[in-house]
Design a protein around this motif. Structure first.
Motif, PDB file in Angstrom:
ATOM      1  N   GLU A   9     -23.031  20.359  -7.675  1.00 54.56           N
ATOM      2  CA  GLU A   9     -23.459  19.283  -6.768  1.00 54.56           C
ATOM      3  C   GLU A   9     -24.834  18.695  -7.100  1.00 54.56           C
ATOM      4  O   GLU A   9     -25.006  17.469  -7.105  1.00 54.56           O
ATOM      5  N   PRO A  10     -25.856  19.535  -7.395  1.00 53.18           N
ATOM      6  CA  PRO A  10     -27.155  18.926  -7.753  1.00 53.18           C
ATOM      7  C   PRO A  10     -27.082  18.061  -9.010  1.00 53.18           C
ATOM      8  O   PRO A  10     -27.735  17.018  -9.085  1.00 53.18           O
TER       9      PRO A  10
ATOM     10  N   ARG B 221     -19.358   6.693 -10.398  1.00 55.52           N
ATOM     11  CA  ARG B 221     -19.205   7.737  -9.375  1.00 55.52           C
ATOM     12  C   ARG B 221     -18.456   8.902 -10.006  1.00 55.52           C
ATOM     13  O   ARG B 221     -17.331   8.742 -10.490  1.00 55.52           O
TER      14      ARG B 221
ATOM     15  N   GLU C 178     -25.536  10.471 -10.549  1.00 54.81           N
ATOM     16  CA  GLU C 178     -25.224   9.220  -9.858  1.00 54.81           C
ATOM     17  C   GLU C 178     -26.482   8.425  -9.529  1.00 54.81           C
ATOM     18  O   GLU C 178     -26.447   7.189  -9.491  1.00 54.81           O
ATOM     19  N   GLU C 179     -27.599   9.109  -9.295  1.00 60.53           N
ATOM     20  CA  GLU C 179     -28.862   8.407  -9.086  1.00 60.53           C
ATOM     21  C   GLU C 179     -29.285   7.670 -10.355  1.00 60.53           C
ATOM     22  O   GLU C 179     -29.782   6.547 -10.300  1.00 60.53           O
TER      23      GLU C 179
ATOM     24  N   GLU D 171     -25.367  14.683  -8.070  1.00 54.14           N
ATOM     25  CA  GLU D 171     -26.292  13.808  -7.339  1.00 54.14           C
ATOM     26  C   GLU D 171     -27.288  13.162  -8.296  1.00 54.14           C
ATOM     27  O   GLU D 171     -27.565  11.963  -8.214  1.00 54.14           O
ATOM     28  N   ARG D 172     -27.821  13.954  -9.205  1.00 55.12           N
ATOM     29  CA  ARG D 172     -28.801  13.418 -10.154  1.00 55.12           C
ATOM     30  C   ARG D 172     -28.165  12.413 -11.104  1.00 55.12           C
ATOM     31  O   ARG D 172     -28.737  11.365 -11.403  1.00 55.12           O
TER      32      ARG D 172
END
Length: 439
Positions: A64-65, A78, A71-72, A68-69
């Motif tokens: 998950e981390p 996505r 996609e940022e 998130e990184r």
């Protein structure tokens, strides 16, 4: 006549006016439709492209981390992680079913190293050779890279690595004046001495149950005896050669001589770990994940263990069965460029470092084994690099799953005393040759 002409002029003017209005409103409608379509296309073009991959539920949470990184840093993509069961074979089955049915929903395969030949031979993966240079690949562990090749082409980029090794009780060896063993003979000698003293109940535990872990154990012992399973270039089978028979005899000897408990034939990784962690044995073959668990605060052997490459026969090299996971590009994916960007990010040094620090998994990039932050948290990683560099692959053949099943069954028959080591290896060799169409 004048009246008719007047009526005609009036009607013509009305028709022209009506026609002009219809043209006007039609043009408005057309322009509106074009604008709506254009806006719709624009909105769609601004929507992130979805890239999908399937993995075990446990690891999905650990990713998950990174997701998130990613996609940022890549707002136009996505990354969808589809949650699968926490069993490697079941995840493999789900991928296989999706590809066999056609129109797979996956753009990437998060794959165990032993899936590479099967998936590549089936034509489900896109070669990566044109996307990555040999210079870039040289930054990864050689065994990890080679495990991603099939018939000379690269299909899988390494993410996290794995390799089998020897764990030992450094405190017991030091107290009794022993050096860590290099050879199988030394392992047996030290085990007997410490058992006779009552320092430990058993000498050596490993994974002896009939499953893939048994094939991994045998690959290491086979390498350490100078033997081979299947030559991927010639498909020559070496299981009935003297070196392979000697490797089988060593495993049987550990049980017959009481160095290993007879119950070892039912052990997988966790049974062996608990045995070692509870202080009942001096040596254990297992994977890197054990280190963190065995050094927890409530562990009886915390701070009393060390690792090294597996034992071997004198004159031969140690072997560490190469494991690990990586990413492959699905051949029929409509989003290959976006999927490749995911691969580049996930396998990058910074992403691997973040993942290792958060999870304790083993990186596939060589530089990270001596990274100061990683070594501060996991002091054994420089020693782990020595293990990883002794890696040996399981045969990269398309029929690997069937070949492994043949080997497991025959090894198990020898370990449980149903046949002799020689007979077990002769049967395994004959069956493997039939599998490969050689008889």
């Amino acid at each position: 006549m004048m009246i008719l002409k007047s009526i005609w002029r009036s009607l013509r003017h009305s028709w022209q006016s009506l026609w002009q209005k219809r043209l006007f409103y039609g043009a408005i409608a057309l322009i509106t439709a074009v604008l709506v379509f254009g806006i719709h296309r624009f909105v769609l073009s601004q929507q992130p492209v979805q890239v999908s991959v399937l993995m075990q539920a446990l690891e999905r949470a650990q990713w998950e981390p990174l997701v998130e990184r990613f996609e940022e840093e890549n707002p136009d993509i996505r990354l969808e992680i589809v949650e699968g069961p926490n069993a490697t074979n079941l995840v493999e089955d789900l991928y296989t079913s999706a590809f066999l049915l056609g129109d797979s929903i996956y753009d990437l395969v998060y794959m165990d190293i032993v899936w590479t030949p099967k998936f590549a031979a089936a034509g489900w993966l896109d070669p990566l050779d044109d996307r990555v240079s040999e210079e870039e690949l040289s930054e990864f562990l050689e065994g990890d890279v080679e495990g991603g090749r099939f018939e000379g082409q690269l299909y899988r980029m390494p993410f996290r690595s794995d390799a089998g090794m020897l764990y030992y009780r450094s405190d017991l060896l030091e107290e009794n004046g022993f050096e860590a063993p290099d050879t199988t003979e030394e392992l047996i000698e030290i085990s007997r001495a410490l058992q006779d003293q009552g320092a430990v109940e058993w000498g050596y535990v490993w994974q002896g149950r009939q499953y893939e872990g048994l094939a991994a154990v045998f690959v290491e012992i086979l390498e350490g005896h100078g033997g081979f399973w299947v030559d991927p270039d010639t498909e020559e089978v070496g299981l009935d050669e003297p070196e392979a028979i000697a490797a089988m005899e060593f495993l049987v000897q550990t049980i017959d001589d009481g160095i290993s408990p007879r119950g070892v034939t039912t052990y997988q990784e966790e049974e062996a770990r608990r045995f070692f962690q509870n202080g009942r044995t001096v040596f254990m073959r297992n994977w890197p994940y054990v280190w963190t668990l065995a050094n927890e605060d409530n562990s009886p052997v915390q701070g009393k263990i060390a690792i090294k490459p597996m034992v071997h026969e004198a004159g031969f090299n140690p072997g560490a069965c190469q494991g690990g996971w990586g990413l492959a590009l699905v051949k029929d994916s409509p989003h290959k460029e976006e999927a490749w960007r995911v691969i580049e990010f996930i396998t990058s040094e910074s992403a691997q470092k973040e993942f290792v620090l958060n999870t304790g998994y083993v990186p596939s990039r060589r530089s990270l084994f001596n990274d100061p932050e990683i070594v501060e948290k996991y002091s054994h990683y420089p020693d782990l690099l020595e293990v990883q560099e002794q890696s040996v692959l399981r045969p990269p053949i398309a029929q690997y799953a069937q070949a492994s099943d043949i080997l497991q069954r025959n090894i198990s028959s020898a370990l449980t005393g149903r046949v002799s080591p020689q007979r077990a290896m002769e049967r395994a060799a004959a069956e493997t040759r039939r599998l490969l169409g050689q008889s």
